[in-house]
Design a protein around this motif. Structure first.
Motif, PDB file in Angstrom:
ATOM      1  N   GLU B 223       2.073   7.405   5.170  1.00 34.54           N
ATOM      2  CA  GLU B 223       1.213   6.996   4.271  1.00 34.54           C
ATOM      3  C   GLU B 223       1.912   5.990   3.369  1.00 34.54           C
ATOM      4  O   GLU B 223       1.159   4.757   3.177  1.00 34.54           O
ATOM      5  N   GLU B 224       3.037   6.433   2.986  1.00 29.99           N
ATOM      6  CA  GLU B 224       3.863   5.348   1.948  1.00 29.99           C
ATOM      7  C   GLU B 224       4.008   4.251   2.572  1.00 29.99           C
ATOM      8  O   GLU B 224       4.267   3.009   1.973  1.00 29.99           O
ATOM      9  N   VAL B 225       4.422   4.314   4.012  1.00 30.29           N
ATOM     10  CA  VAL B 225       5.222   3.118   4.755  1.00 30.29           C
ATOM     11  C   VAL B 225       3.874   2.321   4.805  1.00 30.29           C
ATOM     12  O   VAL B 225       3.710   1.229   4.628  1.00 30.29           O
ATOM     13  N   ALA B 226       2.675   2.837   5.200  1.00 25.66           N
ATOM     14  CA  ALA B 226       1.475   2.268   5.430  1.00 25.66           C
ATOM     15  C   ALA B 226       0.992   1.279   4.099  1.00 25.66           C
ATOM     16  O   ALA B 226       0.701   0.231   4.038  1.00 25.66           O
ATOM     17  N   LEU B 227       1.207   2.041   3.026  1.00 26.76           N
ATOM     18  CA  LEU B 227       0.882   1.446   1.741  1.00 26.76           C
ATOM     19  C   LEU B 227       1.821   0.171   1.413  1.00 26.76           C
ATOM     20  O   LEU B 227       1.292  -0.701   0.888  1.00 26.76           O
ATOM     21  N   ALA B 228       3.049   0.623   1.713  1.00 23.79           N
ATOM     22  CA  ALA B 228       4.051  -0.652   1.381  1.00 23.79           C
ATOM     23  C   ALA B 228       3.673  -1.667   2.566  1.00 23.79           C
ATOM     24  O   ALA B 228       3.642  -2.948   1.861  1.00 23.79           O
ATOM     25  N   VAL B 229       3.161  -1.659   3.762  1.00 22.32           N
ATOM     26  CA  VAL B 229       2.961  -2.782   4.732  1.00 22.32           C
ATOM     27  C   VAL B 229       1.767  -3.412   3.872  1.00 22.32           C
ATOM     28  O   VAL B 229       1.420  -4.370   4.175  1.00 22.32           O
ATOM     29  N   ALA B 230       0.876  -2.748   3.373  1.00 23.37           N
ATOM     30  CA  ALA B 230      -0.504  -3.092   3.177  1.00 23.37           C
ATOM     31  C   ALA B 230      -0.065  -3.978   1.715  1.00 23.37           C
ATOM     32  O   ALA B 230      -0.845  -5.073   1.587  1.00 23.37           O
ATOM     33  N   ASN B 231       1.011  -3.669   1.191  1.00 21.91           N
ATOM     34  CA  ASN B 231       1.144  -4.517  -0.005  1.00 21.91           C
ATOM     35  C   ASN B 231       2.597  -5.769   0.369  1.00 21.91           C
ATOM     36  O   ASN B 231       3.386  -6.127  -0.592  1.00 21.91           O
ATOM     37  N   GLY B 232       2.480  -5.887   1.503  1.00 22.89           N
ATOM     38  CA  GLY B 232       3.631  -6.973   1.959  1.00 22.89           C
ATOM     39  C   GLY B 232       4.980  -6.668   2.102  1.00 22.89           C
ATOM     40  O   GLY B 232       5.859  -7.562   2.307  1.00 22.89           O
ATOM     41  N   PHE B 233       5.377  -5.630   2.329  1.00 24.97           N
ATOM     42  CA  PHE B 233       6.858  -4.804   2.655  1.00 24.97           C
ATOM     43  C   PHE B 233       7.018  -4.914   3.929  1.00 24.97           C
ATOM     44  O   PHE B 233       6.001  -4.870   4.764  1.00 24.97           O
ATOM     45  N   VAL B 234       8.019  -5.429   4.316  1.00 25.63           N
ATOM     46  CA  VAL B 234       8.664  -5.375   5.725  1.00 25.63           C
ATOM     47  C   VAL B 234       9.415  -4.081   6.041  1.00 25.63           C
ATOM     48  O   VAL B 234      10.397  -3.937   5.317  1.00 25.63           O
ATOM     49  N   PRO B 235       8.984  -3.520   6.919  1.00 22.70           N
ATOM     50  CA  PRO B 235       9.879  -2.233   7.337  1.00 22.70           C
ATOM     51  C   PRO B 235      11.128  -2.662   8.079  1.00 22.70           C
ATOM     52  O   PRO B 235      11.188  -3.583   8.930  1.00 22.70           O
TER      53      PRO B 235
END
Lengths: 262, 262
Positions: B223-235
C-alpha cells in the motif's frame, strides 16, 4: 529464509551444533519436515529439511544443492589500514560482506596506528571472523570472504596478481579467475600529482576484478604511493568529501557494487 | 585544519564557548595569531585568527569569509525509517553527513518498530544532532544538514516538492532551488512488479535533486509503495544484495555522491 553456517558439511545428512540446534528448534520452532538453508561459506547453498528436531542436536537432510549461489560478475579485494577505533574497522568488515567483497587484507602502513606494529593488535581476528560470518548469514550469502592477517603494505604492493583467485586468499564469490586484476590505490596527497588521481567511478568498469588500497587516518606516504605506482597501481580519488578511512573503504566497495548493477 | 561550530556568529569578532576555548588553547595549543576555522553550519566558512588565547573564553577575529563553502552540484534528502538498533541509524546519520546530504527525514511506516509509534522514541534527536555536528566538523563541511522530526511516511509521500530547497527543511548545501525533485522509493517487494524497479544508478543522473525513501526492516507495505507511485515516486532497486536498512540508506547516499564525481 534462515541461513545457517556449516563449514564442515560433507554429506547429505548434517547435524547442527548445539547453539544452532537450539535456535532452530526452540527459537524458530522448526519441526520435522521444515525447510532451512545451510551454506559451507565456500559458495554452495544447501536447501535442507529437518529430520530430527532435537534442540541439542538437530539433524537435517540436504534436499537441494545450489553451487555458486549468488555469484557476482566482478571480483573485489579490499586492502585497508585498520582504524584507530576498532569499531570502525569492524563496521567496514560488516558492510563489505553485506554489499560484496571476496577478500579483505588489513594493511600495515608507515602512518598506521602504533598498535598495528608487529606485537600490537591491529584488529581482533576471531571477533572479526564471527562478525563476517553473521553478516554473511544476515545478507543470505553463501560465500564467506577471506580475512587475511595484518600485512605490510609493501608486501601487498609487490604481490603478483595473476588470476583474481590468487588475490583473494581462499578464492572468491566474484572474479573470473582469468582477467587481469585492476590495481587501485586511493589517496588524498596534494603533493603527489603525477600521475593524477582518476575518479574511482572511471577506474572501475563493470565486470572487472580489482584490488583497492585504502590508507590509514594519516594517509599513505608519498613513498608508499610512489611504490604503488611503480608496481602498476593506479591512484584514484573517492571524491571531494573528506572521508574517514572506513567510509572511504565502504565507498570503494559501493562503487564496485553500483558499477555492476544491472 | 581544525573546524569549530559557531551557529551564533554575527560579527567579525567571536568568543568560543568554554569547552572549545579549552580545546583550542590547551589541547591544540593555539596562541594569539594562530589560524582556525569556524562554520555557522549554514554554508559559510570563516577563516579566523586567535586574538585572545584564553582557555576559558578564546576570542577570535574573522579574517576571511567563504560563502557556500563546499557547495555540491546536487541536492539530496534522505527519508529513512529508523532501525530497531539505534546505533545503526546513528551510523547512517554520521556517514550521510560525511558523504553529503541536505536533510534527513526519519519516517514512520506501517512496518516500523513499535518504539517508533507516537509516544515511543524512534531516535534520540539531541544525540543525533550532536553526532551530525561532529561529523560536519570532522569532514570539514560548512553545512549542517537538517534533521526533521519523525514523520508519518504518508505525509512525506504527499508533500509537495516544488524547488528542492522546500524539501530540506532548512534548505541545503546542494540543490538548485529550481529543478524539479526526483522522487525515488527503494523497496524489495516481489509482489509489487508494476512499475518495475529501476536500478538506482539509472534513476539518479548527475546534477539532480532527489529525495530517496528507505523503508524499515520489514520493508514498505504494498500500500505504501502504491501510494508513493500514485504521488509520482519511482520505485528503485539498490541491487541484488540483501542490505540492512542503514546499509541501503548509505548505498543511496553513495550512489548520489558517486554519480556526481568529476
Amino acid at each position: 529464509m534462515q541461513l545457517f553456517y556449516a563449514p564442515d558439511i560433507n554429506s547429505s545428512l548434517y547435524t547442527l551444533g548445539q547453539e544452532e540446534s537450539r535456535h532452530c528448534v526452540k527459537v524458530l520452532r522448526l519441526g520435522a519436515g521444515a525447510t532451512l538453508h545451510l551454506t559451507d561459506g565456500r559458495g554452495t547453498m544447501y536447501v535442507c529439511q529437518v529430520v530430527v528436531a532435537d534442540p541439542r542436536r538437530c539433524e537435517v537432510m540436504v534436499v537441494e544443492t545450489l553451487a555458486d549461489y549468488g555469484r557476482r560478475s566482478y571480483g573485489l579485494t579490499m586492502a585497508v589500514a585498520p582504524t584507530k577505533n576498532l569499531d570502525r574497522f569492524e563496521w567496514f568488515l560488516e558492510k563489505a560482506v553485506e554489499v560484496g567483497v571476496d577478500a579483505v587484507v588489513p594493511i600495515l602502513c608507515a602512518n598506521s596506528e602504533r598498535r598495528c606494529e608487529p606485537h600490537g593488535q591491529a584488529f581482533k581476528s576471531e571477533r572479526a571472523r564471527r562478525l563476517m560470518i553473521s553478516a554473511m548469514k544476515q545478507s543470505l550469502k553463501a560465500f564467506l570472504p577471506a580475512l587475511e592477517p595484518l600485512t605490510p603494505v609493501k608486501e601487498v604492493l609487490e604481490r603478483g596478481f595473476g588470476g583474481f583467485r590468487g588475490s583473494g586468499g581462499s578464492g572468491g564469490s566474484g572474479g573470473s579467475g582469468g582477467r587481469p586484476t585492476l590495481k587501485l590505490i586511493a589517496h588524498c596527497r596534494e603533493d603527489f600529482a603525477n600521475p593524477a588521481r582518476v575518479p574511482i567511478t572511471r577506474a572501475l568498469p563493470a565486470a572487472s576484478d580489482a584490488i583497492i588500497l585504502i590508507g590509514p587516518e594519516g594517509d599513505f606516504t608519498a613513498e608508499e604511493v610512489a611504490l604503488a605506482v611503480a608496481n602498476g597501481f593506479v591512484p584514484v580519488s573517492i571524491g571531494d568529501s573528506r572521508l574517514r578511512t572506513e567510509t572511504a573503504a565502504v565507498a570503494a566497495v559501493m562503487a564496485a557494487y553500483l558499477a555492476n548493477m544491472q
